[in-house]
Design a protein around this motif. Structure first.
Motif, PDB file in Angstrom:
ATOM      1  N   PRO A  26       1.159  -1.215   0.067  1.00  0.00           N
ATOM      2  CA  PRO A  26      -0.036   0.360  -0.137  1.00  0.00           C
ATOM      3  C   PRO A  26       1.077   1.444   0.026  1.00  0.00           C
ATOM      4  CG  PRO A  26      -0.609  -1.381   1.637  1.00  0.00           C
ATOM      5  CD  PRO A  26       0.898  -1.790   1.204  1.00  0.00           C
ATOM      6  N   LEU A  27       0.498   2.124  -0.809  1.00  0.00           N
ATOM      7  CA  LEU A  27       1.606   3.288  -1.073  1.00  0.00           C
ATOM      8  C   LEU A  27       1.395   4.557  -0.359  1.00  0.00           C
ATOM      9  CD1 LEU A  27       1.584   3.869  -4.884  1.00  0.00           C
ATOM     10  CD2 LEU A  27       3.189   2.646  -2.922  1.00  0.00           C
ATOM     11  N   GLY A  28       2.353   5.247   0.421  1.00  0.00           N
ATOM     12  CA  GLY A  28       1.491   6.505   1.312  1.00  0.00           C
ATOM     13  C   GLY A  28       1.863   7.578   0.845  1.00  0.00           C
ATOM     14  N   ALA A  29       1.996   8.533   0.945  1.00  0.00           N
ATOM     15  CA  ALA A  29       1.484   9.887   0.127  1.00  0.00           C
ATOM     16  C   ALA A  29       1.823  11.276   0.873  1.00  0.00           C
ATOM     17  CB  ALA A  29       0.268   9.490  -1.012  1.00  0.00           C
ATOM     18  N   THR A  30       2.128  12.083   0.282  1.00  0.00           N
ATOM     19  CA  THR A  30       2.053  13.383   0.993  1.00  0.00           C
ATOM     20  C   THR A  30       0.672  14.491   1.039  1.00  0.00           C
ATOM     21  OG1 THR A  30       3.000  14.774  -1.216  1.00  0.00           O
ATOM     22  CG2 THR A  30       4.361  14.316   0.513  1.00  0.00           C
ATOM     23  N   ARG A  31       0.396  14.861   1.492  1.00  0.00           N
ATOM     24  CA  ARG A  31      -1.327  14.907   1.814  1.00  0.00           C
ATOM     25  C   ARG A  31      -1.566  16.819   0.926  1.00  0.00           C
ATOM     26  NH1 ARG A  31      -3.798  12.978   6.425  1.00  0.00           N
ATOM     27  NH2 ARG A  31      -5.945  12.852   5.181  1.00  0.00           N
ATOM     28  N   LYS A  32      -0.626  17.246   0.630  1.00  0.00           N
ATOM     29  CA  LYS A  32      -0.901  18.023  -0.476  1.00  0.00           C
ATOM     30  C   LYS A  32      -2.747  18.336  -0.775  1.00  0.00           C
ATOM     31  CE  LYS A  32       3.689  18.538  -2.055  1.00  0.00           C
ATOM     32  NZ  LYS A  32       4.578  18.725  -2.804  1.00  0.00           N
ATOM     33  N   MET A  33      -3.766  19.639  -0.733  1.00  0.00           N
ATOM     34  CA  MET A  33      -4.690  19.415  -1.558  1.00  0.00           C
ATOM     35  C   MET A  33      -4.237  19.922  -3.040  1.00  0.00           C
ATOM     36  SD  MET A  33      -7.701  19.630  -1.925  1.00  0.00           S
ATOM     37  CE  MET A  33      -8.523  19.081  -0.432  1.00  0.00           C
ATOM     38  N   CYS A  34      -4.694  19.100  -3.930  1.00  0.00           N
ATOM     39  CA  CYS A  34      -4.519  19.207  -5.374  1.00  0.00           C
ATOM     40  C   CYS A  34      -5.860  20.313  -6.299  1.00  0.00           C
ATOM     41  CB  CYS A  34      -4.028  17.957  -5.924  1.00  0.00           C
ATOM     42  SG  CYS A  34      -2.552  17.623  -5.217  1.00  0.00           S
ATOM     43  N   PHE A  35      -5.603  21.196  -7.285  1.00  0.00           N
ATOM     44  CA  PHE A  35      -6.373  22.226  -7.811  1.00  0.00           C
ATOM     45  C   PHE A  35      -7.026  20.774  -9.259  1.00  0.00           C
ATOM     46  CE2 PHE A  35      -4.092  25.213  -5.652  1.00  0.00           C
ATOM     47  CZ  PHE A  35      -5.264  25.854  -4.679  1.00  0.00           C
ATOM     48  N   GLY A  36      -8.484  21.389  -9.633  1.00  0.00           N
ATOM     49  CA  GLY A  36      -9.062  20.516 -10.961  1.00  0.00           C
ATOM     50  C   GLY A  36      -9.345  19.020 -10.348  1.00  0.00           C
ATOM     51  N   ASP A  37      -8.496  18.112 -11.731  1.00  0.00           N
ATOM     52  CA  ASP A  37      -8.983  16.924 -11.888  1.00  0.00           C
ATOM     53  C   ASP A  37      -7.731  16.049 -10.782  1.00  0.00           C
ATOM     54  OD1 ASP A  37     -11.065  17.384 -12.937  1.00  0.00           O
ATOM     55  OD2 ASP A  37     -10.067  16.881 -14.815  1.00  0.00           O
ATOM     56  N   ALA A  38      -6.711  17.048 -10.723  1.00  0.00           N
ATOM     57  CA  ALA A  38      -5.414  16.541  -9.802  1.00  0.00           C
ATOM     58  C   ALA A  38      -6.143  15.467  -8.901  1.00  0.00           C
ATOM     59  CB  ALA A  38      -4.772  17.205  -9.584  1.00  0.00           C
TER      60      ALA A  38
END
Length: 80
Positions: A26-38
């Motif tokens: 299971p991949l971990g990820a940073t938690r930035k808010m992305c815009f549009g369809d990202a």
């Protein structure tokens, strides 16, 4: 280890590979808010990695398949 950028967030994890078989932790990820369809694209990418069971090269493309052999993701080289 596996890591990269899935749009605007970084992902990280591990993988296991044996011959043509491939699985990701299971991949971990940073938690930035992305815009549009990202955010949708990132969520679909992260979900797709859980389906990967095998890999193959097809005409210079890396194809990641699920357990039934159906392509989940295809990676292409950029044009020169």
């Amino acid at each position: 280890k596996v890591n990269g950028i899935s749009g605007c967030n970084n992902y990280f994890g591990t993988y296991s590979q044996d011959a043509g078989k491939l699985t990701f932790s299971p991949l971990g990820a940073t938690r930035k808010m992305c815009f549009g369809d990202a955010m949708d694209i990132e969520n679909r990418f992260n979900s797709a990695t859980t389906l990967v069971a095998a890999w193959q090269l097809d005409g210079g493309n890396l194809v990641l398949n699920d357990a039934s052999g159906t392509p989940v993701m295809t990676f292409t080289s950029p044009a020169p």
